[in-house]
Design an enzyme around this catalytic site. Structure first.
Site, PDB file in Angstrom:
ATOM      1  N   ASP A   1       0.868  -1.168   0.000  1.00  0.00           N
ATOM      2  CA  ASP A   1       0.000   0.000   0.000  1.00  0.00           C
ATOM      3  C   ASP A   1       0.913   1.228   0.000  1.00  0.00           C
ATOM      4  O   ASP A   1       2.089   1.133   0.375  1.00  0.00           O
ATOM      5  CB  ASP A   1      -0.876  -0.037   1.262  1.00  0.00           C
ATOM      6  CG  ASP A   1      -1.627   1.252   1.495  1.00  0.00           C
ATOM      7  OD1 ASP A   1      -2.254   1.756   0.554  1.00  0.00           O
ATOM      8  OD2 ASP A   1      -1.570   1.769   2.632  1.00  0.00           O
TER       9      ASP A   1
ATOM     10  N   ASP B   1      -0.246   5.119   0.738  1.00  0.00           N
ATOM     11  CA  ASP B   1      -0.557   6.119   1.763  1.00  0.00           C
ATOM     12  C   ASP B   1      -0.508   5.518   3.158  1.00  0.00           C
ATOM     13  O   ASP B   1      -1.119   4.485   3.430  1.00  0.00           O
ATOM     14  CB  ASP B   1      -1.946   6.722   1.522  1.00  0.00           C
ATOM     15  CG  ASP B   1      -1.995   7.560   0.255  1.00  0.00           C
ATOM     16  OD1 ASP B   1      -0.916   7.949  -0.232  1.00  0.00           O
ATOM     17  OD2 ASP B   1      -3.100   7.819  -0.245  1.00  0.00           O
TER      18      ASP B   1
END
Length: 299
Positions: free
Chosen positions: A93, A95
């Site tokens: 991922d 953010d």
């Protein structure tokens, strides 16, 4: 963006970690921040004797009146370590995992709509909101132009999380392929990928669309990550296309955990060095607060 999809998740901001001596996650002090208050708490590692074996868990504490649960998955099992060390690919991922910030929130703040986006996010957390609907609603609050986006990237370059560059280098040195899977935008992720040496074809993310004069038109709804469950779909596509036998997903939120399913990720590592989402952390195969733990485990 994860906040929009985690209405039932108690989120705590991790804004400082002081680590003591150990191999993986021995004893540490976390300074946590929730949405309404800031306080420091100590989270220690407790050893419990059970049939001559020691068990590691993170002790419960209270943050701003909400309980931070204890976790028993901060030390990986033998099986988890084997999967991690012998995997073919790792998907990250972006953010609050690869980067310290939530990209869309930072862009909204830069464009003068930070408060409006934050207020909408708070309302959205009151119920379940489809990802594509939430994404469109937030963007409509500030409609960023191409020039605004370019100025943002120049003035506020991405801030990689501590240790992520070394981790990616180690993974690649061990023969693993690294991907970035994000509900954020390619235009904002490309600079991060460049820093990490990750090719463009290994990025699965959304695309902001602009007109001939640089006006905002929306986002590409054909990207799998533009929809609910999109990260899981992207991971499944990657695994099927390249025939990976063992694939790991690393992230902080519920949409990252969703990728841990048959035909998708074989292992989910929850990275809580920035955001600690308790319900996600509790379900992870391995919970880490520092990328050094992952680096050290690779030998």
């Amino acid at each position: 963006m994860e906040a929009l999809m985690s209405s039932g998740t108690n989120t705590v901001r991790v804004f400082g970690v002081r680590k003591h001596q150990s191999r993986f996650l021995p004893s540490l002090t976390l300074h946590l921040r929730n949405r309404n208050s800031v306080c420091g708490i100590g989270i220690g590692v407790v050893e419990k004797k059970k049939k001559e074996k020691k068990q590691c868990l993170v002790v419960a504490a209270s943050v701003g009146g909400s309980k931070v649960g204890h976790f028993e998955n901060t030390l990986p099992s033998k099986e988890v370590l084997e999967l991690w060390r012998n995997g073919d690919a790792v998907c990250f991922d972006v953010d609050s995992t690869v980067c310290l910030d939530e990209g869309i929130d930072e862009l909204a703040e830069f464009c003068g709509a930070g408060k409006a986006v934050a207020e909408w996010t708070a309302r959205a957390m009151g119920g379940s909101v489809p990802f594509e609907e939430a994404l469109a609603a937030r963007l409509s609050l500030f409609n960023p132009s191409l020039s605004q986006l370019q100025n943002f990237l120049e003035q506020k370059p991405p801030r990689p999380s501590p240790g992520i560059e070394q981790l990616v280098q180690k993974l690649k040195a061990n023969g693993m392929v690294v991907y970035l899977i994000s509900g954020g935008f390619r235009q904002m992720i490309n600079p991060v990928a460049s820093i990490l040496g990750i090719p463009q074809e290994n990025i699965f993310a959304n695309q902001l669309l602009f007109g001939s004069s640089g006006e905002f038109l929306g986002f590409d709804k054909n990207e799998p990550t533009s929809r609910s469950g999109g990260k899981a779909v992207a991971v499944q596509q990657i695994k099927k296309a390249y025939g990976y036998k063992v694939l790991t997903m690393v992230g902080d939120g519920a949409t990252d955990f969703e990728a841990r399913r048959p035909g998708g990720a074989d292992l989910f590592v929850c990275y809580a060095g920035i955001q600690l989402r308790e319900s996600v952390a509790a379900k992870a195969d391995w919970l880490v607060f520092n990328f050094k733990d992952l680096i050290n485990s690779l030998g």
